[in-house]
Design an enzyme around this catalytic site. Structure first.
Site, PDB file in Angstrom:
ATOM      1  N   ARG A   1      38.655  66.463  46.768  1.00 55.26           N
ATOM      2  CA  ARG A   1      37.718  65.762  45.872  1.00 55.26           C
ATOM      3  C   ARG A   1      38.169  65.916  44.418  1.00 55.26           C
ATOM      4  NH1 ARG A   1      33.456  68.304  44.044  1.00 55.26           N
ATOM      5  NH2 ARG A   1      32.919  69.329  45.998  1.00 55.26           N
TER       6      ARG A   1
ATOM      7  N   TYR B   1      29.478  40.245  35.601  1.00 57.22           N
ATOM      8  CA  TYR B   1      29.594  40.426  37.056  1.00 57.22           C
ATOM      9  C   TYR B   1      28.225  40.841  37.602  1.00 57.22           C
ATOM     10  CZ  TYR B   1      31.348  42.228  41.523  1.00 57.22           C
ATOM     11  OH  TYR B   1      31.559  42.456  42.859  1.00 57.22           O
TER      12      TYR B   1
ATOM     13  N   ASP C   1      36.482  45.244  31.284  1.00 52.98           N
ATOM     14  CA  ASP C   1      36.784  45.106  32.714  1.00 52.98           C
ATOM     15  C   ASP C   1      37.996  44.178  32.814  1.00 52.98           C
ATOM     16  OD1 ASP C   1      36.896  44.333  35.396  1.00 52.98           O
ATOM     17  OD2 ASP C   1      34.723  44.461  35.657  1.00 52.98           O
TER      18      ASP C   1
ATOM     19  N   LYS D   1      40.911  44.313  44.014  1.00 54.53           N
ATOM     20  CA  LYS D   1      41.361  42.941  43.805  1.00 54.53           C
ATOM     21  C   LYS D   1      42.893  42.877  43.712  1.00 54.53           C
ATOM     22  CE  LYS D   1      36.950  42.392  43.851  1.00 54.53           C
ATOM     23  NZ  LYS D   1      36.112  42.419  42.669  1.00 54.53           N
TER      24      LYS D   1
HETATM   25  C1  LIG Z   1      34.927  42.923  42.245  1.00 51.36           C
HETATM   26  C2  LIG Z   1      34.654  43.213  40.835  1.00 51.36           C
HETATM   27  C3  LIG Z   1      33.940  44.362  40.467  1.00 51.36           C
HETATM   28  C4  LIG Z   1      33.372  45.327  41.476  1.00 51.36           C
HETATM   29  O1  LIG Z   1      34.351  46.010  42.174  1.00 51.36           O
HETATM   30  P1  LIG Z   1      34.163  46.597  43.670  1.00 51.36           P
HETATM   31  O2  LIG Z   1      35.514  47.120  43.989  1.00 51.36           O
HETATM   32  O3  LIG Z   1      33.693  45.468  44.528  1.00 51.36           O
HETATM   33  O4  LIG Z   1      33.121  47.669  43.588  1.00 51.36           O
HETATM   34  C5  LIG Z   1      33.747  44.579  39.111  1.00 51.36           C
HETATM   35  N1  LIG Z   1      34.207  43.740  38.179  1.00 51.36           N
HETATM   36  C6  LIG Z   1      34.889  42.613  38.502  1.00 51.36           C
HETATM   37  C7  LIG Z   1      35.363  41.715  37.419  1.00 51.36           C
HETATM   38  C8  LIG Z   1      35.132  42.304  39.838  1.00 51.36           C
HETATM   39  O5  LIG Z   1      35.796  41.190  40.145  1.00 51.36           O
END
Ligand SMILES: *Cc1c(COP(=O)(O)O)cnc(C)c1O
Length: 383
Positions: free
Chosen positions: A55, A107, A179, A204
């Site tokens: 962890r 988001y 982000d 992603k």
């Molecule tokens: C998918 C996404 C998230 C969330 O991420 P997870 O891995 O699904 O928790 C946050 N910000 C953006 C821009 C995203 O495309």
């Protein structure tokens, strides 16, 4: 086996000792997956590599964190079990009573997180149009501690001027977090533009194959790093070694994939923009995008592989077109090698501000002629 024992151990003991790791020095080219939850101490009490308990840290996670820190030009990076866990960690690093500015088309899950969890913790927020500097300036309060940016935003592809908004944050002793999931450090480096924190959903483009959930927070600041690390280790929303291994594998081909995806996206955006059944294409690479010049300035290396379109038609005509596509799978998420299409409004629920005729497109690495032919066909069919 411990050879200092004189008598032969019993079956149960052999089962444990004979399967322990014997090959830690065998120098494999591909990193093994270190599933071990704990790490051996030397007889003097020291640890071979600073790994104590999984962890707190482990080799697969350390590889991902070091790689993403370097790619984002950050000094520290902390990996999480999802993008949302990474984002949550940033909000948890604030103090009760703080105020946060969020983009008005943020988001969707982040807005829910604020409403369902952090409101109770007395974090307040305002939603503002981050594409307008004057609006951002006016929205800052004396207790604003964080300005959150998504550039490009989801699903409208609005851009925010990261340098200008970071400056506004700093003038108020607040920090700016970006982000950067949609562009990755291949196309945008928010820390270089003045931001204090970068977050990623590594689910992603970093993962890139739609088979892992993960997140990361990157910074260049020891005070912020200390807070995020404590949240990571003591809250424990850490990624599994196998997930880190998949993300590390994805990092190796990230630049190849996203450059090809971005090229495909540009060609598809141009095709769709001239199609009579399309009302509008949102893509920062197009001259028609209201912030095309900002895109060229701050996304020095490319426009990304995400776009959204407005269909000339009703909601049911819009979803019917998406369903007719053969090479674009109807699914949420983005950034994988396969093309996806999504009717965002129906995923976001009844209060979604997204237009009923909007389809969000994540462009994959397929051949562009097939992708264009697919849209041509779907748009020509009678509903
Ligand atoms: C998918 C996404 C998230 C969330 O991420 P997870 O891995 O699904 O928790 C946050 N910000 C953006 C821009 C995203 O495309």
């Amino acid at each position: 086996m411990n050879r200092s024992m004189k008598s032969k151990p019993k079956f149960e003991t052999i089962a444990i000792k004979s399967t322990e790791n014997k090959y830690s020095d065998s120098a494999p080219v591909s990193t093994p997956i270190y599933l071990s939850s704990t790490y051996k101490r030397n007889s003097d009490g020291s640890y071979a590599n600073d790994f104590v308990y999984s962890r707190a840290n482990n080799p697969n996670r350390a590889i991902v964190e070091e790689a993403i820190a370097i790619l984002e030009n950050g000094k520290q990076a902390f990996a999480f079990s999802s993008g949302m866990a990474a984002i949550s960690a940033v909000f948890q690093s604030l103090k009760t009573g703080d105020h946060v500015l969020l983009p008005d088309d943020i988001y969707y899950a982040i807005k829910r997180l604020m409403e369902e969890v952090f409101n109770r913790w007395n974090l307040s927020y305002d939603l503002v149009d981050m594409s307008n500097i004057e609006t951002v300036k006016k929205a800052v309060k004396t207790n604003t501690a964080l300005i959150w940016l998504e550039s490009p935003s989801n699903p409208q592809l609005k851009l925010s001027d990261v340098s200008a908004i970071s400056e506004i944050a700093h003038q108020n002793k607040a920090i700016c977090a970006v982000d950067n999931t949609w562009l990755t450090p291949v196309f945008q480096n928010p820390l270089e533009l003045g931001a204090d924190i970068v977050v990623h959903s590594t689910t992603k483009y970093f993962g890139g194959h739609s088979d892992v959930i993960g997140g990361c927070v990157v910074m260049n600041n020891e005070i912020i790093a200390e807070k995020i690390k404590n949240i990571q280790v003591f809250s424990g929303a850490v990624p599994a070694p196998f997930d880190c291994w998949l993300i590390a594998r994805g990092i190796q081909t990230l630049h190849l994939r996203i450059k090809k995806q971005s090229k495909n996206a540009m060609k598809l955006a141009k095709y769709l923009e001239n199609h009579p059944k399309i009302e509008k294409v949102n893509y920062p690479g197009l001259q028609s995008h209201p912030q095309h010049l900002l895109a060229k300035k701050q996304q020095k290396k490319g426009f990304g592989a995400m776009l959204s379109v407005l269909i000339k038609g009703t909601e049911s005509e819009t979803t019917a077109i998406a369903a007719k596509l053969a090479y674009f799978t109807l699914a949420t998420s983005l950034g994988g090698v396969e093309s996806l299409v999504e009717h965002r409004k129906s995923v976001e629920g009844p209060d979604s501000p997204t237009q009923y005729n909007l389809l969000r497109i994540s462009v994959g690495i397929e051949h562009i002629e097939d992708l264009i032919a697919d849209w041509k066909n779907a748009l020509s069919l009678k509903n």
